[in-house]
Design a protein around this motif. Sequence first.
Motif, PDB file in Angstrom:
ATOM      1  N   TYR A  87      11.407   9.275   8.190  1.00  0.00           N
ATOM      2  CA  TYR A  87      11.204   9.559   6.781  1.00  0.00           C
ATOM      3  C   TYR A  87      11.639  10.989   6.455  1.00  0.00           C
ATOM      4  N   LYS A  88      11.341  11.930   7.354  1.00  0.00           N
ATOM      5  CA  LYS A  88      11.737  13.322   7.121  1.00  0.00           C
ATOM      6  C   LYS A  88      13.253  13.468   7.135  1.00  0.00           C
ATOM      7  N   VAL A  89      13.920  12.766   8.055  1.00  0.00           N
ATOM      8  CA  VAL A  89      15.380  12.838   8.127  1.00  0.00           C
ATOM      9  C   VAL A  89      16.003  12.230   6.878  1.00  0.00           C
ATOM     10  N   LEU A  90      15.493  11.093   6.449  1.00  0.00           N
ATOM     11  CA  LEU A  90      16.025  10.471   5.238  1.00  0.00           C
ATOM     12  C   LEU A  90      15.750  11.329   4.008  1.00  0.00           C
ATOM     13  N   LYS A  91      14.594  11.937   3.974  1.00  0.00           N
ATOM     14  CA  LYS A  91      14.267  12.796   2.848  1.00  0.00           C
ATOM     15  C   LYS A  91      15.182  14.018   2.806  1.00  0.00           C
ATOM     16  N   LYS A  92      15.536  14.539   3.984  1.00  0.00           N
ATOM     17  CA  LYS A  92      16.421  15.699   4.056  1.00  0.00           C
ATOM     18  C   LYS A  92      17.842  15.324   3.629  1.00  0.00           C
ATOM     19  N   ASP A  93      18.304  14.131   4.028  1.00  0.00           N
ATOM     20  CA  ASP A  93      19.656  13.695   3.683  1.00  0.00           C
ATOM     21  C   ASP A  93      19.786  13.281   2.223  1.00  0.00           C
ATOM     22  N   PHE A  94      18.771  12.649   1.685  1.00  0.00           N
ATOM     23  CA  PHE A  94      18.816  12.146   0.307  1.00  0.00           C
ATOM     24  C   PHE A  94      17.844  12.935  -0.552  1.00  0.00           C
ATOM     25  N   LYS A  95      18.202  14.148  -0.892  1.00  0.00           N
ATOM     26  CA  LYS A  95      17.313  15.003  -1.674  1.00  0.00           C
ATOM     27  C   LYS A  95      17.245  14.568  -3.130  1.00  0.00           C
ATOM     28  N   GLU A  96      18.356  14.014  -3.645  1.00  0.00           N
ATOM     29  CA  GLU A  96      18.380  13.683  -5.066  1.00  0.00           C
ATOM     30  C   GLU A  96      17.524  12.458  -5.390  1.00  0.00           C
ATOM     31  N   SER A  97      17.571  11.433  -4.548  1.00  0.00           N
ATOM     32  CA  SER A  97      16.840  10.199  -4.861  1.00  0.00           C
ATOM     33  C   SER A  97      15.767   9.973  -3.787  1.00  0.00           C
ATOM     34  N   PRO A  98      14.510  10.170  -4.157  1.00  0.00           N
ATOM     35  CA  PRO A  98      13.448   9.952  -3.173  1.00  0.00           C
ATOM     36  C   PRO A  98      13.277   8.461  -2.882  1.00  0.00           C
ATOM     37  N   ILE A  99      12.751   8.177  -1.738  1.00  0.00           N
ATOM     38  CA  ILE A  99      12.520   6.791  -1.329  1.00  0.00           C
ATOM     39  C   ILE A  99      11.209   6.314  -1.937  1.00  0.00           C
ATOM     40  N   HIS A 100      11.252   5.130  -2.562  1.00  0.00           N
ATOM     41  CA  HIS A 100      10.067   4.533  -3.163  1.00  0.00           C
ATOM     42  C   HIS A 100       9.690   3.281  -2.387  1.00  0.00           C
ATOM     43  N   LYS A 101       8.423   3.085  -2.200  1.00  0.00           N
ATOM     44  CA  LYS A 101       7.956   1.859  -1.563  1.00  0.00           C
ATOM     45  C   LYS A 101       8.093   0.700  -2.550  1.00  0.00           C
ATOM     46  N   ILE A 102       8.505  -0.441  -2.030  1.00  0.00           N
ATOM     47  CA  ILE A 102       8.672  -1.633  -2.858  1.00  0.00           C
ATOM     48  C   ILE A 102       7.385  -2.439  -2.796  1.00  0.00           C
ATOM     49  N   ASN A 103       6.856  -2.766  -3.943  1.00  0.00           N
ATOM     50  CA  ASN A 103       5.668  -3.601  -4.016  1.00  0.00           C
ATOM     51  C   ASN A 103       6.066  -5.040  -3.705  1.00  0.00           C
ATOM     52  N   ILE A 104       5.419  -5.622  -2.731  1.00  0.00           N
ATOM     53  CA  ILE A 104       5.788  -6.968  -2.290  1.00  0.00           C
ATOM     54  C   ILE A 104       5.500  -8.008  -3.370  1.00  0.00           C
ATOM     55  N   ASP A 105       4.460  -7.777  -4.161  1.00  0.00           N
ATOM     56  CA  ASP A 105       4.100  -8.761  -5.174  1.00  0.00           C
ATOM     57  C   ASP A 105       5.096  -8.816  -6.325  1.00  0.00           C
ATOM     58  N   VAL A 106       5.877  -7.787  -6.523  1.00  0.00           N
ATOM     59  CA  VAL A 106       6.815  -7.741  -7.640  1.00  0.00           C
ATOM     60  C   VAL A 106       8.197  -8.226  -7.219  1.00  0.00           C
ATOM     61  N   TYR A 107       8.628  -7.893  -6.009  1.00  0.00           N
ATOM     62  CA  TYR A 107       9.965  -8.243  -5.545  1.00  0.00           C
ATOM     63  C   TYR A 107       9.879  -9.264  -4.413  1.00  0.00           C
ATOM     64  N   GLY A 108      10.970  -9.853  -4.068  1.00  0.00           N
ATOM     65  CA  GLY A 108      11.033 -10.783  -2.952  1.00  0.00           C
ATOM     66  C   GLY A 108      10.662 -12.188  -3.366  1.00  0.00           C
ATOM     67  N   THR A 109      10.388 -13.028  -2.371  1.00  0.00           N
ATOM     68  CA  THR A 109      10.121 -14.439  -2.660  1.00  0.00           C
ATOM     69  C   THR A 109       8.755 -14.660  -3.276  1.00  0.00           C
ATOM     70  N   TYR A 110       7.823 -13.700  -3.112  1.00  0.00           N
ATOM     71  CA  TYR A 110       6.502 -13.900  -3.692  1.00  0.00           C
ATOM     72  C   TYR A 110       6.548 -13.860  -5.214  1.00  0.00           C
ATOM     73  N   SER A 111       7.549 -13.216  -5.776  1.00  0.00           N
ATOM     74  CA  SER A 111       7.622 -13.133  -7.231  1.00  0.00           C
ATOM     75  C   SER A 111       8.034 -14.463  -7.862  1.00  0.00           C
ATOM     76  N   LEU A 112       8.534 -15.395  -7.068  1.00  0.00           N
ATOM     77  CA  LEU A 112       8.891 -16.702  -7.609  1.00  0.00           C
ATOM     78  C   LEU A 112       7.625 -17.462  -7.995  1.00  0.00           C
ATOM     79  N   ASN A 113       7.643 -18.082  -9.140  1.00  0.00           N
ATOM     80  CA  ASN A 113       6.479 -18.833  -9.604  1.00  0.00           C
ATOM     81  C   ASN A 113       6.194 -20.032  -8.718  1.00  0.00           C
ATOM     82  N   SER A 114       7.232 -20.610  -8.115  1.00  0.00           N
ATOM     83  CA  SER A 114       7.015 -21.779  -7.264  1.00  0.00           C
ATOM     84  C   SER A 114       6.200 -21.410  -6.035  1.00  0.00           C
ATOM     85  N   ASN A 115       6.430 -20.226  -5.451  1.00  0.00           N
ATOM     86  CA  ASN A 115       5.654 -19.821  -4.289  1.00  0.00           C
ATOM     87  C   ASN A 115       4.209 -19.524  -4.653  1.00  0.00           C
ATOM     88  N   GLN A 116       3.987 -18.923  -5.815  1.00  0.00           N
ATOM     89  CA  GLN A 116       2.615 -18.666  -6.251  1.00  0.00           C
ATOM     90  C   GLN A 116       1.897 -19.970  -6.570  1.00  0.00           C
TER      91      GLN A 116
END
Length: 148
Positions: free
Chosen positions: A1-30
């Motif tokens: 994380y420190k290396v990536l943060k040092k290399d990509f100073k302009e765009s910080p890394i954001h955690k992706i919420n699993i409930d919003v993205y991916g296959t869980y967001s499909l209504n059929s899976n819910q």
Amino acid sequence: YKVLKKDFKESPIHKINIDVYGTYSLNSNQMVVNALKIGLVFINLILVFVSFNWMIKDKYILRVLYLSGENIYSIFFSVLKFKLAPYIFLTLSFVILDFLFHKFVHIFWSDVWLTTIRLLIVGFNLYLMGLSLILIIYFTLGKGGKRF
């Protein structure tokens, strides 16, 4: 994380919420998850209904045993020994076997659902014993009558 943060100073890394993205967001899976929960509720209701009718079926035998001089606890232990013990023994032996071998069989799975099913089975066994005791008391003492 420190290396990536040092290399990509302009765009910080954001955690992706699993409930919003991916296959869980499909209504059929819910919908599948909700259908499984509703199905589990209906299966439990069916088990309660079947066990209640299973115990009520023998109400006349319980009444005759009580009127012939047996006390409530001996009737309960008779019912426990001849009617409930095979079911309780088999289900608890399967639960114990699954508990002992789950590390070998379910290595890559989460065992939260297995623990829930084990607790459900043990709870249903306790429910059967409690229901049988309550119905024995109701069909014997609750009806009155003269004992010999």
